[in-house]
Design a protein around this motif. Sequence first.
Motif, PDB file in Angstrom:
ATOM      1  N   THR A  34       0.845  -1.185   0.000  1.00  0.00           N
ATOM      2  CA  THR A  34       0.000   0.000   0.000  1.00  0.00           C
ATOM      3  C   THR A  34       0.886   1.242   0.000  1.00  0.00           C
ATOM      4  N   VAL A  35       0.661   2.134  -0.953  1.00  0.00           N
ATOM      5  CA  VAL A  35       1.435   3.367  -1.043  1.00  0.00           C
ATOM      6  C   VAL A  35       0.643   4.510  -0.410  1.00  0.00           C
ATOM      7  N   GLN A  36       1.252   5.156   0.562  1.00  0.00           N
ATOM      8  CA  GLN A  36       0.674   6.341   1.203  1.00  0.00           C
ATOM      9  C   GLN A  36       1.469   7.552   0.731  1.00  0.00           C
ATOM     10  N   VAL A  37       0.795   8.480   0.064  1.00  0.00           N
ATOM     11  CA  VAL A  37       1.495   9.609  -0.548  1.00  0.00           C
ATOM     12  C   VAL A  37       1.262  10.885   0.254  1.00  0.00           C
ATOM     13  N   LYS A  38       2.361  11.518   0.615  1.00  0.00           N
ATOM     14  CA  LYS A  38       2.345  12.771   1.359  1.00  0.00           C
ATOM     15  C   LYS A  38       2.669  13.925   0.408  1.00  0.00           C
ATOM     16  N   ARG A  65      -8.051  14.321  -2.570  1.00  0.00           N
ATOM     17  CA  ARG A  65      -8.495  13.328  -3.553  1.00  0.00           C
ATOM     18  C   ARG A  65      -7.303  12.576  -4.137  1.00  0.00           C
ATOM     19  N   TRP A  66      -6.145  13.228  -4.155  1.00  0.00           N
ATOM     20  CA  TRP A  66      -4.938  12.644  -4.740  1.00  0.00           C
ATOM     21  C   TRP A  66      -3.955  12.131  -3.703  1.00  0.00           C
ATOM     22  N   PHE A  67      -3.953  12.767  -2.529  1.00  0.00           N
ATOM     23  CA  PHE A  67      -2.907  12.506  -1.541  1.00  0.00           C
ATOM     24  C   PHE A  67      -3.498  12.002  -0.231  1.00  0.00           C
ATOM     25  N   ASP A  68      -2.713  11.193   0.488  1.00  0.00           N
ATOM     26  CA  ASP A  68      -3.154  10.589   1.748  1.00  0.00           C
ATOM     27  C   ASP A  68      -2.742  11.398   2.973  1.00  0.00           C
ATOM     28  N   GLU A  69      -1.604  12.067   2.891  1.00  0.00           N
ATOM     29  CA  GLU A  69      -1.035  12.777   4.028  1.00  0.00           C
ATOM     30  C   GLU A  69      -0.584  14.161   3.562  1.00  0.00           C
ATOM     31  N   CYS A  70      -0.446  15.082   4.501  1.00  0.00           N
ATOM     32  CA  CYS A  70       0.022  16.416   4.112  1.00  0.00           C
ATOM     33  C   CYS A  70       1.086  16.921   5.070  1.00  0.00           C
ATOM     34  N   CYS A  71       1.941  17.774   4.536  1.00  0.00           N
ATOM     35  CA  CYS A  71       2.930  18.496   5.334  1.00  0.00           C
ATOM     36  C   CYS A  71       2.481  19.945   5.469  1.00  0.00           C
ATOM     37  N   GLU A  98      -6.025  21.407  11.993  1.00  0.00           N
ATOM     38  CA  GLU A  98      -7.356  20.811  12.072  1.00  0.00           C
ATOM     39  C   GLU A  98      -7.915  20.514  10.682  1.00  0.00           C
ATOM     40  N   THR A  99      -7.648  21.400   9.722  1.00  0.00           N
ATOM     41  CA  THR A  99      -8.079  21.143   8.347  1.00  0.00           C
ATOM     42  C   THR A  99      -7.366  19.918   7.799  1.00  0.00           C
ATOM     43  N   GLY A 100      -6.070  19.822   8.081  1.00  0.00           N
ATOM     44  CA  GLY A 100      -5.310  18.657   7.652  1.00  0.00           C
ATOM     45  C   GLY A 100      -5.869  17.368   8.228  1.00  0.00           C
ATOM     46  N   LEU A 101      -6.191  17.379   9.509  1.00  0.00           N
ATOM     47  CA  LEU A 101      -6.724  16.179  10.159  1.00  0.00           C
ATOM     48  C   LEU A 101      -8.107  15.804   9.622  1.00  0.00           C
ATOM     49  N   ALA A 102      -8.859  16.804   9.202  1.00  0.00           N
ATOM     50  CA  ALA A 102     -10.201  16.550   8.686  1.00  0.00           C
ATOM     51  C   ALA A 102     -10.176  15.899   7.304  1.00  0.00           C
ATOM     52  N   HIS A 103      -9.097  16.110   6.554  1.00  0.00           N
ATOM     53  CA  HIS A 103      -9.061  15.652   5.170  1.00  0.00           C
ATOM     54  C   HIS A 103      -8.022  14.565   4.889  1.00  0.00           C
ATOM     55  N   PHE A 104      -7.018  14.434   5.748  1.00  0.00           N
ATOM     56  CA  PHE A 104      -5.903  13.530   5.466  1.00  0.00           C
ATOM     57  C   PHE A 104      -5.721  12.528   6.606  1.00  0.00           C
ATOM     58  N   LYS A 105      -5.093  11.411   6.280  1.00  0.00           N
ATOM     59  CA  LYS A 105      -4.859  10.372   7.283  1.00  0.00           C
ATOM     60  C   LYS A 105      -3.837  10.809   8.326  1.00  0.00           C
ATOM     61  N   ARG A 106      -2.819  11.547   7.878  1.00  0.00           N
ATOM     62  CA  ARG A 106      -1.781  12.016   8.785  1.00  0.00           C
ATOM     63  C   ARG A 106      -1.368  13.429   8.393  1.00  0.00           C
ATOM     64  N   VAL A 107      -0.866  14.165   9.385  1.00  0.00           N
ATOM     65  CA  VAL A 107      -0.370  15.526   9.176  1.00  0.00           C
ATOM     66  C   VAL A 107       1.039  15.605   9.737  1.00  0.00           C
ATOM     67  N   ASP A 161       1.239  14.876  21.290  1.00  0.00           N
ATOM     68  CA  ASP A 161       0.961  13.456  21.507  1.00  0.00           C
ATOM     69  C   ASP A 161      -0.161  12.930  20.616  1.00  0.00           C
ATOM     70  N   HIS A 162      -0.573  13.710  19.661  1.00  0.00           N
ATOM     71  CA  HIS A 162      -1.651  13.268  18.774  1.00  0.00           C
ATOM     72  C   HIS A 162      -1.134  12.141  17.885  1.00  0.00           C
ATOM     73  N   PRO A 163      -1.824  11.009  17.830  1.00  0.00           N
ATOM     74  CA  PRO A 163      -1.295   9.851  17.093  1.00  0.00           C
ATOM     75  C   PRO A 163      -1.209  10.059  15.583  1.00  0.00           C
ATOM     76  N   ARG A 164      -1.931  11.031  15.033  1.00  0.00           N
ATOM     77  CA  ARG A 164      -1.909  11.259  13.590  1.00  0.00           C
ATOM     78  C   ARG A 164      -1.099  12.492  13.186  1.00  0.00           C
ATOM     79  N   VAL A 165      -0.402  13.064  14.149  1.00  0.00           N
ATOM     80  CA  VAL A 165       0.374  14.278  13.867  1.00  0.00           C
ATOM     81  C   VAL A 165       1.840  14.052  14.212  1.00  0.00           C
ATOM     82  N   ASP A 166       2.705  14.287  13.225  1.00  0.00           N
ATOM     83  CA  ASP A 166       4.146  14.329  13.464  1.00  0.00           C
ATOM     84  C   ASP A 166       4.569  15.794  13.493  1.00  0.00           C
ATOM     85  N   ILE A 167       5.405  16.155  14.445  1.00  0.00           N
ATOM     86  CA  ILE A 167       5.890  17.534  14.538  1.00  0.00           C
ATOM     87  C   ILE A 167       7.403  17.521  14.508  1.00  0.00           C
ATOM     88  N   LEU A 168       7.967  18.211  13.529  1.00  0.00           N
ATOM     89  CA  LEU A 168       9.418  18.322  13.401  1.00  0.00           C
ATOM     90  C   LEU A 168       9.835  19.720  13.827  1.00  0.00           C
TER      91      LEU A 168
END
Length: 245
Positions: free
Chosen positions: A124-128, A157-163, A181-190, A222-229
Amino acid sequence: MQENFDPIRYAVIAEKNKREIVLLRGMGCVWRRCRFCDYHLDRGGNPTENYRMNRAVLGQVTGAYGTLEVINSGSFPELDDDTMETIEHLCAARRIHTLHVECHWLHRAQLPALRARFGAIGVTVQVKTGVETFDALFRESYLDKGIETDDPAEIARWFDECCLLQGLPGQTANSMQADIETGLAHFKRVCVNLMQENSTPIHPDPTVTATFIREVYPLYRDHPRVDILLSNTDFGVGGEKGHAE
């Protein structure tokens, strides 16, 4: 980023969304117009040399978590054919079931075929993609990102995750939180990147950075769907080997 630098290109992310990650090298980002980004300097003009290096990096992958992230200072479809085939063989040999990659909006039409190619071997390809902000006027007039829609649903519609890119002049605690919040509403991961000083004309705003650390970071740390760099090398790749801690 300095040209001809020698970064760390393999790491293991053992916390959120456990995976191995590799930083490969291609010919350079085709878009290459984002005013905040100099990652494209990590490029090589000789596909044979790029492949030789990429093969060595990929040789470190063990398949420990069954998940691999491939980044390449550009878009995944820009990698050479030999590297792409090596990734395919590696996924099969190491029983990797999920492949995370990055891609610019420019290449979106190539993604269905890419997903099908890896899907044929059970991957499975997850595209960010780098959206940076959902404020389209700011994104295109200030950052020159090259995304032709202001609709988050169309991007998703095209991408699974966003930066997202935060710590920029003009951003506020409310605007940064709204983007997440917009990212979380539309994408699997942010993935939230805090802007760092580099060779481009865009600079982080220290006041906005402090606001992010004080008001936004604690909400999503600590949000499981959010990575913070907080640093662009926090995933373990991209830092110069001589400066590795």
